[in-house]
Design a protein around this motif. Sequence first.
Motif, PDB file in Angstrom:
ATOM      1  N   MET A  13       0.102   9.964   9.835  1.00 26.41           N
ATOM      2  CA  MET A  13       0.061  10.549   8.394  1.00 26.41           C
ATOM      3  C   MET A  13      -1.094  10.338   7.606  1.00 26.41           C
ATOM      4  SD  MET A  13       3.198  10.281   5.612  1.00 26.41           S
ATOM      5  CE  MET A  13       3.182   8.459   5.498  1.00 26.41           C
ATOM      6  N   PRO A  14      -1.857  11.196   7.361  1.00 26.97           N
ATOM      7  CA  PRO A  14      -3.092  11.161   6.620  1.00 26.97           C
ATOM      8  C   PRO A  14      -2.970  11.019   5.280  1.00 26.97           C
ATOM      9  CG  PRO A  14      -3.105  13.160   7.745  1.00 26.97           C
ATOM     10  CD  PRO A  14      -1.935  12.748   8.242  1.00 26.97           C
ATOM     11  N   GLY A  15      -2.229  10.128   4.510  1.00 31.82           N
ATOM     12  CA  GLY A  15      -1.730  10.402   3.135  1.00 31.82           C
ATOM     13  C   GLY A  15      -1.048   8.985   2.739  1.00 31.82           C
ATOM     14  N   LEU A  16      -0.895   8.838   1.568  1.00 33.81           N
ATOM     15  CA  LEU A  16      -0.451   7.354   1.023  1.00 33.81           C
ATOM     16  C   LEU A  16       0.915   8.012   0.303  1.00 33.81           C
ATOM     17  CD1 LEU A  16      -3.842   6.134  -0.469  1.00 33.81           C
ATOM     18  CD2 LEU A  16      -2.676   5.691   1.785  1.00 33.81           C
ATOM     19  N   ILE A  17       1.747   7.011   0.461  1.00 37.14           N
ATOM     20  CA  ILE A  17       3.332   7.270  -0.069  1.00 37.14           C
ATOM     21  C   ILE A  17       3.283   5.967  -1.374  1.00 37.14           C
ATOM     22  CG2 ILE A  17       5.537   6.563   0.107  1.00 37.14           C
ATOM     23  CD1 ILE A  17       4.830   9.192   1.480  1.00 37.14           C
ATOM     24  N   ALA A  18       3.520   6.436  -2.554  1.00 37.28           N
ATOM     25  CA  ALA A  18       3.776   5.515  -3.593  1.00 37.28           C
ATOM     26  C   ALA A  18       4.812   5.753  -4.424  1.00 37.28           C
ATOM     27  CB  ALA A  18       2.365   5.685  -4.540  1.00 37.28           C
ATOM     28  N   LYS A  19       5.136   4.719  -5.518  1.00 34.33           N
ATOM     29  CA  LYS A  19       6.234   5.075  -6.477  1.00 34.33           C
ATOM     30  C   LYS A  19       5.421   5.397  -7.742  1.00 34.33           C
ATOM     31  CE  LYS A  19      10.094   2.740  -6.567  1.00 34.33           C
ATOM     32  NZ  LYS A  19      11.103   1.829  -6.676  1.00 34.33           N
ATOM     33  N   GLN A  20       5.785   6.839  -8.079  1.00 31.53           N
ATOM     34  CA  GLN A  20       4.993   7.206  -9.338  1.00 31.53           C
ATOM     35  C   GLN A  20       5.775   6.190 -10.548  1.00 31.53           C
ATOM     36  OE1 GLN A  20       5.445  11.873  -7.979  1.00 31.53           O
ATOM     37  NE2 GLN A  20       7.037  11.217  -9.555  1.00 31.53           N
ATOM     38  N   PRO A  21       5.080   6.309 -11.745  1.00 31.54           N
ATOM     39  CA  PRO A  21       5.425   5.620 -12.710  1.00 31.54           C
ATOM     40  C   PRO A  21       6.977   6.006 -13.521  1.00 31.54           C
ATOM     41  CG  PRO A  21       3.449   6.111 -13.195  1.00 31.54           C
ATOM     42  CD  PRO A  21       3.795   6.821 -11.839  1.00 31.54           C
ATOM     43  N   ASN A  22       7.437   7.244 -13.003  1.00 31.94           N
ATOM     44  CA  ASN A  22       8.460   7.594 -13.388  1.00 31.94           C
ATOM     45  C   ASN A  22       9.730   7.323 -12.369  1.00 31.94           C
ATOM     46  OD1 ASN A  22       8.184   9.375 -11.151  1.00 31.94           O
ATOM     47  ND2 ASN A  22       8.430  11.193 -12.612  1.00 31.94           N
TER      48      ASN A  22
ATOM     49  N   ALA B 230       8.353  -1.275   2.486  1.00 31.73           N
ATOM     50  CA  ALA B 230       7.801  -2.780   2.419  1.00 31.73           C
ATOM     51  C   ALA B 230       6.405  -3.001   2.973  1.00 31.73           C
ATOM     52  CB  ALA B 230       8.877  -3.841   2.857  1.00 31.73           C
ATOM     53  N   PHE B 231       6.471  -2.207   4.140  1.00 36.58           N
ATOM     54  CA  PHE B 231       5.065  -2.188   5.012  1.00 36.58           C
ATOM     55  C   PHE B 231       4.227  -1.105   4.646  1.00 36.58           C
ATOM     56  CE2 PHE B 231       2.546  -1.554   8.770  1.00 36.58           C
ATOM     57  CZ  PHE B 231       2.278  -3.082   9.183  1.00 36.58           C
ATOM     58  N   TYR B 232       4.497  -0.037   4.160  1.00 41.80           N
ATOM     59  CA  TYR B 232       3.571   1.205   4.175  1.00 41.80           C
ATOM     60  C   TYR B 232       3.287   1.628   2.667  1.00 41.80           C
ATOM     61  CZ  TYR B 232       3.637   1.752   9.201  1.00 41.80           C
ATOM     62  OH  TYR B 232       3.597   1.596  10.533  1.00 41.80           O
ATOM     63  N   GLU B 233       4.194   1.334   1.629  1.00 40.52           N
ATOM     64  CA  GLU B 233       4.115   1.797   0.223  1.00 40.52           C
ATOM     65  C   GLU B 233       2.855   1.494  -0.201  1.00 40.52           C
ATOM     66  OE1 GLU B 233       6.522   1.905  -3.892  1.00 40.52           O
ATOM     67  OE2 GLU B 233       7.495   1.120  -2.103  1.00 40.52           O
ATOM     68  N   VAL B 234       2.035   2.061  -0.829  1.00 43.36           N
ATOM     69  CA  VAL B 234       0.965   1.802  -1.544  1.00 43.36           C
ATOM     70  C   VAL B 234       1.317   1.890  -3.013  1.00 43.36           C
ATOM     71  CG1 VAL B 234      -1.509   2.624  -2.144  1.00 43.36           C
ATOM     72  CG2 VAL B 234      -0.357   2.588   0.222  1.00 43.36           C
ATOM     73  N   ASP B 235       0.572   0.727  -3.973  1.00 45.93           N
ATOM     74  CA  ASP B 235       0.556   0.835  -5.246  1.00 45.93           C
ATOM     75  C   ASP B 235       0.219   2.161  -6.028  1.00 45.93           C
ATOM     76  OD1 ASP B 235      -0.698  -0.069  -8.133  1.00 45.93           O
ATOM     77  OD2 ASP B 235       1.353  -0.944  -7.754  1.00 45.93           O
ATOM     78  N   PHE B 236       0.932   2.621  -6.798  1.00 44.81           N
ATOM     79  CA  PHE B 236       0.306   4.101  -7.406  1.00 44.81           C
ATOM     80  C   PHE B 236      -1.024   4.028  -7.846  1.00 44.81           C
ATOM     81  CE2 PHE B 236       0.262   7.260 -10.768  1.00 44.81           C
ATOM     82  CZ  PHE B 236       0.683   8.303 -10.099  1.00 44.81           C
ATOM     83  N   SER B 237      -1.388   2.763  -8.486  1.00 43.52           N
ATOM     84  CA  SER B 237      -2.544   2.772  -8.960  1.00 43.52           C
ATOM     85  C   SER B 237      -3.728   3.033  -7.983  1.00 43.52           C
ATOM     86  CB  SER B 237      -2.961   1.581  -9.932  1.00 43.52           C
ATOM     87  OG  SER B 237      -2.718   0.354  -9.371  1.00 43.52           O
ATOM     88  N   GLU B 238      -3.540   2.324  -6.721  1.00 45.77           N
ATOM     89  CA  GLU B 238      -4.547   2.490  -5.656  1.00 45.77           C
ATOM     90  C   GLU B 238      -4.431   3.650  -4.832  1.00 45.77           C
ATOM     91  OE1 GLU B 238      -6.499   0.113  -4.440  1.00 45.77           O
ATOM     92  OE2 GLU B 238      -6.074  -0.857  -6.312  1.00 45.77           O
TER      93      GLU B 238
END
Length: 108
Positions: free
Chosen positions: A1-10, A55-63
Amino acid sequence: MPGLIAKQPNGLYCRISTVVEAPTHHDMTKEELEYYLINTRSLDINLVTLDDWLAFYEVDFSEAIKQLGSACSTFEETREWLVEVGYQHADVFMKKIAYRWDEWEEEE
């Protein structure tokens, strides 16, 4: 998956493509994210839970937003999206990466 999963500020989730330099999915609930990951064969719930996957793949939103650029969206569209998802520093961040759009516009 050439993309990043992140939790948005909302509190909702997004996928930012590293190919098109833009969010391809946004405002996903945890259930919608799980459905997306299963359908893209990125998650097999028989082997791992969504929480373990995150826990393994999620990236910080700011990154994750450091991948944003001019490949698929305008400067204003990107800025508006950041504001919509509740990113407090949208204007400061966009000023830092504005050169990505300037270079693209000069090439045309």
